[in-house]
Design an enzyme around this catalytic site. Sequence first.
Site, PDB file in Angstrom:
ATOM      1  N   HIS A  79      39.990  52.626  38.174  1.00 15.84           N
ATOM      2  CA  HIS A  79      39.977  53.612  37.089  1.00 15.84           C
ATOM      3  C   HIS A  79      40.857  54.806  37.449  1.00 15.84           C
ATOM      4  O   HIS A  79      41.630  55.295  36.628  1.00 15.84           O
ATOM      5  CB  HIS A  79      38.555  54.126  36.833  1.00 15.84           C
ATOM      6  CG  HIS A  79      37.548  53.053  36.531  1.00 15.84           C
ATOM      7  ND1 HIS A  79      36.457  52.835  37.330  1.00 15.84           N
ATOM      8  CD2 HIS A  79      37.481  52.144  35.532  1.00 15.84           C
ATOM      9  CE1 HIS A  79      35.744  51.835  36.828  1.00 15.84           C
ATOM     10  NE2 HIS A  79      36.348  51.398  35.740  1.00 15.84           N
TER      11      HIS A  79
ATOM     12  N   CYS B 267      30.740  34.576  28.797  1.00 19.77           N
ATOM     13  CA  CYS B 267      30.400  35.331  30.006  1.00 19.77           C
ATOM     14  C   CYS B 267      29.755  36.647  29.581  1.00 19.77           C
ATOM     15  O   CYS B 267      30.411  37.466  28.951  1.00 19.77           O
ATOM     16  CB  CYS B 267      31.633  35.622  30.862  1.00 19.77           C
ATOM     17  SG  CYS B 267      31.259  36.784  32.212  1.00 19.77           S
TER      18      CYS B 267
ATOM     19  N   HIS C  11      34.365  36.980  36.960  1.00 17.32           N
ATOM     20  CA  HIS C  11      33.074  37.341  37.566  1.00 17.32           C
ATOM     21  C   HIS C  11      32.452  36.229  38.416  1.00 17.32           C
ATOM     22  O   HIS C  11      31.467  36.463  39.106  1.00 17.32           O
ATOM     23  CB  HIS C  11      32.083  37.768  36.470  1.00 17.32           C
ATOM     24  CG  HIS C  11      32.525  39.003  35.756  1.00 17.32           C
ATOM     25  ND1 HIS C  11      33.028  38.979  34.466  1.00 17.32           N
ATOM     26  CD2 HIS C  11      32.590  40.284  36.166  1.00 17.32           C
ATOM     27  CE1 HIS C  11      33.358  40.216  34.119  1.00 17.32           C
ATOM     28  NE2 HIS C  11      33.110  41.010  35.119  1.00 17.32           N
TER      29      HIS C  11
ATOM     30  N   LYS D 270      41.884  56.576  61.116  1.00 17.77           N
ATOM     31  CA  LYS D 270      41.253  57.517  62.037  1.00 17.77           C
ATOM     32  C   LYS D 270      40.049  58.215  61.412  1.00 17.77           C
ATOM     33  O   LYS D 270      39.032  58.397  62.032  1.00 17.77           O
ATOM     34  CB  LYS D 270      42.274  58.575  62.476  1.00 17.77           C
ATOM     35  CG  LYS D 270      43.227  58.052  63.525  1.00 17.77           C
ATOM     36  CD  LYS D 270      44.300  59.075  63.849  1.00 17.77           C
ATOM     37  CE  LYS D 270      45.327  59.168  62.731  1.00 17.77           C
ATOM     38  NZ  LYS D 270      46.389  60.122  62.977  1.00 17.77           N
TER      39      LYS D 270
ATOM     40  N   CYS E  24      31.676  39.777  30.909  1.00 18.85           N
ATOM     41  CA  CYS E  24      32.909  40.078  30.169  1.00 18.85           C
ATOM     42  C   CYS E  24      32.597  40.452  28.725  1.00 18.85           C
ATOM     43  O   CYS E  24      33.433  41.035  28.049  1.00 18.85           O
ATOM     44  CB  CYS E  24      33.843  38.874  30.100  1.00 18.85           C
ATOM     45  SG  CYS E  24      34.602  38.399  31.642  1.00 18.85           S
TER      46      CYS E  24
ATOM     47  N   HIS F   4      35.725  53.755  39.966  1.00 14.32           N
ATOM     48  CA  HIS F   4      36.263  53.296  41.245  1.00 14.32           C
ATOM     49  C   HIS F   4      37.779  53.479  41.273  1.00 14.32           C
ATOM     50  O   HIS F   4      38.359  54.038  40.335  1.00 14.32           O
ATOM     51  CB  HIS F   4      35.847  51.852  41.526  1.00 14.32           C
ATOM     52  CG  HIS F   4      36.263  50.869  40.471  1.00 14.32           C
ATOM     53  ND1 HIS F   4      37.569  50.611  40.154  1.00 14.32           N
ATOM     54  CD2 HIS F   4      35.521  50.096  39.629  1.00 14.32           C
ATOM     55  CE1 HIS F   4      37.627  49.706  39.202  1.00 14.32           C
ATOM     56  NE2 HIS F   4      36.397  49.381  38.841  1.00 14.32           N
TER      57      HIS F   4
ATOM     58  N   CYS G 159      33.078  31.977  35.107  1.00 11.60           N
ATOM     59  CA  CYS G 159      34.009  33.009  34.647  1.00 11.60           C
ATOM     60  C   CYS G 159      35.065  33.229  35.727  1.00 11.60           C
ATOM     61  O   CYS G 159      34.727  33.429  36.888  1.00 11.60           O
ATOM     62  CB  CYS G 159      33.256  34.319  34.390  1.00 11.60           C
ATOM     63  SG  CYS G 159      34.375  35.710  34.145  1.00 11.60           S
TER      64      CYS G 159
ATOM     65  N   LYS H 269      43.341  47.438  59.209  1.00 19.86           N
ATOM     66  CA  LYS H 269      43.113  48.299  60.359  1.00 19.86           C
ATOM     67  C   LYS H 269      42.309  49.510  59.895  1.00 19.86           C
ATOM     68  O   LYS H 269      42.580  50.089  58.862  1.00 19.86           O
ATOM     69  CB  LYS H 269      44.487  48.775  60.860  1.00 19.86           C
ATOM     70  CG  LYS H 269      44.655  48.752  62.337  1.00 19.86           C
ATOM     71  CD  LYS H 269      46.118  49.009  62.719  1.00 19.86           C
ATOM     72  CE  LYS H 269      46.602  50.366  62.301  1.00 19.86           C
ATOM     73  NZ  LYS H 269      47.995  50.523  62.110  1.00 19.86           N
TER      74      LYS H 269
END
Length: 511
Positions: free
Chosen positions: A20, A125, A146, A307, A128, A17, A143, A304
């Site tokens: 990273h 956890c 999380h 486009k 984790c 994601h 946690c 917002k």
Amino acid sequence: MSFYVTTPIYYVNAAPHLGHAYTTIAADVMARHHRQRGEEVFFLTGTDEHGEPVADAAHALGIEPQELADRNAERFKALAPQLGASNDFFIRTTDRQHEATVQEVLSRVRENGFVYEGTYEGSYCPRCADFKAENEIDEGNRCPIHHIELTREQEDNYFFKLSAFQEPLERLYAEREDWLAPRTRYNEALSFIRSGLRDVPLTRHRLKWGVPVPWDSEHVFYVWFDALLNYYSALRYAPQPAGAPQGLAGEDLLGRFWPASYHLIAKDILRFHAVYWPALLMAAEIELPEHIFVHGYLLMEGEKMSKSLGNVLDPFAVIERYGADALRFYLLRDVPFGQDGSVSTASFELRYESELANELGNLASRTIAMIVRFRDGTVPAAGVDPALAEDFAGLPERVAAQIDRAELTLALEEIWQRVRRLNRYVEEQAPWRLARDDARAEDLDRVLATLVEGLRSVTVLLWPYLPQSAERLLGALGAPDLALVNARLGAGSIERVSTIDSLFPKESPSG
Ligand SMILES: [Zn+2]
């Protein structure tokens, strides 16, 4: 001179994601900049593949943990080239050679007297893969990361004598104030150390998915110790970096690149890197890394809608539509590196249009267009305008000094001020007016030579941030040299320019 930069190894349980991508891009900027200095550089990234969360996820899918790790590691491996990242190696903690180094180093820690058997009980956890100290448990026994309820775990395991390093760590922080930045994170780590260090589990008893403990086959090493050692183990079996001097094949890279110059991390893994890691290295009698830099979080708040990109900043959608350079630029430009900041598709598009397209893109296209139009593409042999030389004095050194401190946003700002200065220079000198007056041919020569040389200078400095665009532009200027020593205004000798398509088109080809 050598420079070794790392990203954290990414946990294979999640999909790649924006977070990273952010760390990888930052490390890449540092690696490229140091290559420009003519240093030997090693840039490492990879995946963290052991631990309970991976085992649990695999079992839920009815497959073996190794199969899940193999599958997900490929997605992270594919991320680096998508971002334009130039990592020299990609480590996986399931690499046999990594596992052997983990066993060897942690056996040495034990031989040195820092490992003992005991029983641990605490709040754990599973996401984790970590026990939580009393002062970091959220309301409702949850946690803090999380927000799931913690479980009470008790297990027999081997402990790492972290408490023995209380005083050595305090001394480290006192003697090397630049060891951890930014300052807020340094203070946070130091106050954690001062609050009193307790011994921590080094192994897990019931878990199978990990590096086996050589002195007790019923245990595997706790995933964090296994993971941290990647920074060290990789240098023992990674191939030579591209461009390394001949005759080094097969040579251990540890001697050339250890200790690491920079570990880049996000703040959620501060304690492991700022406390456990140096203690572990001290226990194993391994030299400590030079610097740890902790970047902030990229926050996506109610925003917002843009486009074309919708309202969630998806790095892959940005790359698809605008290219990796635009994402690299935006992330290091819009949020000061080291701080938390909001990102959004709308602010991305604003930066893209106002800065990449209107400021840099236009500067490049009109500089080239004027030389083609007024001088048939031949750059006049005229010196650099002293008025501008002053504004560029010491620029490469200033950029280098910022990057030495991992101040990637400040370094970019230094360069961008000169992009703007060049645009103002065009307006001040109005070359199109000079071109109408034959008596001012020499002035026009000087203005055009100054502009193209200024453009070359900023482009060489921008290369770590915008590698693809910078290479295209320098190609059009017939000046492919990327060396920092030649980035100085006036160091170039451009003869001819050729036109290129817009570097940052406002309408993407597919839009
Ligand atoms: Zn957690």
